[in-house]
Design a protein around this motif. Sequence first.
Motif, mmCIF file in Angstrom:
data_model
loop_
_atom_site.group_PDB
_atom_site.id
_atom_site.type_symbol
_atom_site.label_atom_id
_atom_site.label_comp_id
_atom_site.label_asym_id
_atom_site.label_seq_id
_atom_site.Cartn_x
_atom_site.Cartn_y
_atom_site.Cartn_z
ATOM 1 N N PRO A 110 1.310 -2.299 5.436
ATOM 2 C CA PRO A 110 1.170 -0.854 5.664
ATOM 3 C C PRO A 110 2.140 -0.397 6.749
ATOM 4 C CG PRO A 110 -0.959 -1.959 5.785
ATOM 5 C CD PRO A 110 0.077 -3.034 5.694
ATOM 6 N N ARG A 111 2.385 0.921 6.768
ATOM 7 C CA ARG A 111 3.350 1.497 7.696
ATOM 8 C C ARG A 111 3.121 1.013 9.136
ATOM 9 N NH1 ARG A 111 3.698 6.753 9.681
ATOM 10 N NH2 ARG A 111 1.788 7.316 8.639
ATOM 11 N N PRO A 112 4.168 0.694 9.897
ATOM 12 C CA PRO A 112 5.565 0.694 9.483
ATOM 13 C C PRO A 112 5.862 -0.483 8.550
ATOM 14 C CG PRO A 112 5.401 -0.166 11.728
ATOM 15 C CD PRO A 112 4.014 0.267 11.322
ATOM 16 N N GLY A 113 6.534 -0.172 7.428
ATOM 17 C CA GLY A 113 6.738 -1.154 6.383
ATOM 18 C C GLY A 113 7.587 -2.338 6.816
ATOM 19 N N PHE B 171 11.856 -3.484 -8.957
ATOM 20 C CA PHE B 171 10.808 -2.751 -9.666
ATOM 21 C C PHE B 171 9.641 -2.506 -8.716
ATOM 22 C CE2 PHE B 171 7.267 -2.262 -12.541
ATOM 23 C CZ PHE B 171 7.757 -1.955 -13.808
ATOM 24 N N ILE B 172 9.292 -1.251 -8.485
ATOM 25 C CA ILE B 172 8.145 -0.925 -7.627
ATOM 26 C C ILE B 172 6.905 -0.762 -8.503
ATOM 27 C CG2 ILE B 172 7.118 0.855 -6.156
ATOM 28 C CD1 ILE B 172 9.922 1.484 -5.117
ATOM 29 N N PRO C 3 0.819 -1.214 0.000
ATOM 30 C CA PRO C 3 0.000 0.000 0.000
ATOM 31 C C PRO C 3 0.852 1.264 0.000
ATOM 32 C CG PRO C 3 -0.121 -1.153 2.111
ATOM 33 C CD PRO C 3 0.670 -2.021 1.191
ATOM 34 N N SER C 4 0.242 2.345 -0.443
ATOM 35 C CA SER C 4 0.924 3.634 -0.480
ATOM 36 C C SER C 4 1.509 3.961 0.900
ATOM 37 C CB SER C 4 -0.103 4.690 -0.884
ATOM 38 O OG SER C 4 0.562 5.793 -1.369
ATOM 39 N N LEU D 86 -1.585 -9.215 -0.246
ATOM 40 C CA LEU D 86 -1.664 -7.769 -0.017
ATOM 41 C C LEU D 86 -2.764 -7.412 0.984
ATOM 42 C CD1 LEU D 86 -1.291 -6.091 -3.524
ATOM 43 C CD2 LEU D 86 -0.051 -5.473 -1.445
ATOM 44 N N LYS D 87 -3.798 -8.221 0.995
ATOM 45 C CA LYS D 87 -4.954 -7.903 1.856
ATOM 46 C C LYS D 87 -4.817 -8.491 3.251
ATOM 47 C CE LYS D 87 -8.099 -7.581 -2.034
ATOM 48 N NZ LYS D 87 -8.670 -8.519 -2.984
ATOM 49 N N HIS D 88 -3.818 -9.368 3.465
ATOM 50 C CA HIS D 88 -3.717 -10.028 4.782
ATOM 51 C C HIS D 88 -2.403 -9.722 5.501
ATOM 52 C CE1 HIS D 88 -6.924 -12.225 2.761
ATOM 53 N NE2 HIS D 88 -7.394 -12.399 3.972
#
Length: 269
Positions: A229-232, A209-210, A57-58, A267-269
């Motif tokens: 998500p942060r903290p990454g 590659f991002i 995530p951003s 990504l969702k978990h």
Amino acid sequence: MNNSLATSTLSTGHTSIDSPLIVEMSNLSKVYPNGTVALQNVNLTIQEGEFVCFVGPSGCGKSTIFNLIAGLTQPTQGELKILNMTPKQALKQSDTAFVFQDHTLLPWRTLLDNVALPLEIRGISKKKTHEEAERVLELVGLKDYTKALPRQLSGGMKMRVSIARALAQRPKLLLMDEPFGALDEITRQTLQEELLNIWQKDSKMTVLFITHNVFESVFLSTRVVVMTPRPGKVSSTIALPEPYPRNEAFRSAAQFGEFVREVSHALKH
Ligand SMILES: Nc1ncnc2c1ncn2[C@@H]1O[C@H](COP(=O)(O)OP(=O)(O)OP(=O)(O)O)[C@@H](O)[C@H]1O
């Protein structure tokens, strides 16, 4: 896969179990002076010849990882080695090159002169810089445009020039931060295939590659690194042991869809 396995290396793409390590991150953390914890205890190793996509995530610290690798910012904790050197030493040897979403071409210089610029700055002779610039412009399909100015090009062509400029440095490590994010889907897919062709020709070049695009990450990489998500942190790494060259057929293969689902789920978990 869990975080502890993020340190493992894989035999995919050009790599084998014996390939040297290009990037070694151990317990890497970055806290910015304003207190933002951008990265926390990141452990990751990347072997020569891998193509690794970072998704997350951003604000999860993807660009911070690149800035650390480039030596543009320092870790708060932990260790980072690039080609067994400090990031600054690696950058000095021109082992690392960048491609950003913004192509940053100089509007008054021809394509040849734009691509030659980093070599010129290193004091390499005009003859050699021009030969090298011609070689890489041909590699990205722009050999007939050496005298053109950036304003005469489409967005996709400008991105090709930007890639050529990075390749002219013959980097061992190529860092690409959302390079195709601003392009239309067809151009993006064409450039993905062209990039893979270029990478395949140079078995020792490692690409990081991002991207925010799960499809793109699956199409391109030998391995996807999923961040929280942060903290990454690195939440998982997903190996994509599908053969190259990858093309249209791979995009419509059942295996492709399965990998997309796997990365999306991570990504969702
Ligand atoms: N120089 C800085 N000073 C303070 N905070 C910063 C600085 N650079 C980045 N950050 C913060 O650190 C966190 C990670 O930022 P970073 O740009 O690395 O994330 P990212 O995953 O690349 O984000 P995006 O996907 O939106 O580009 C964010 O919360 C960001 O606001």
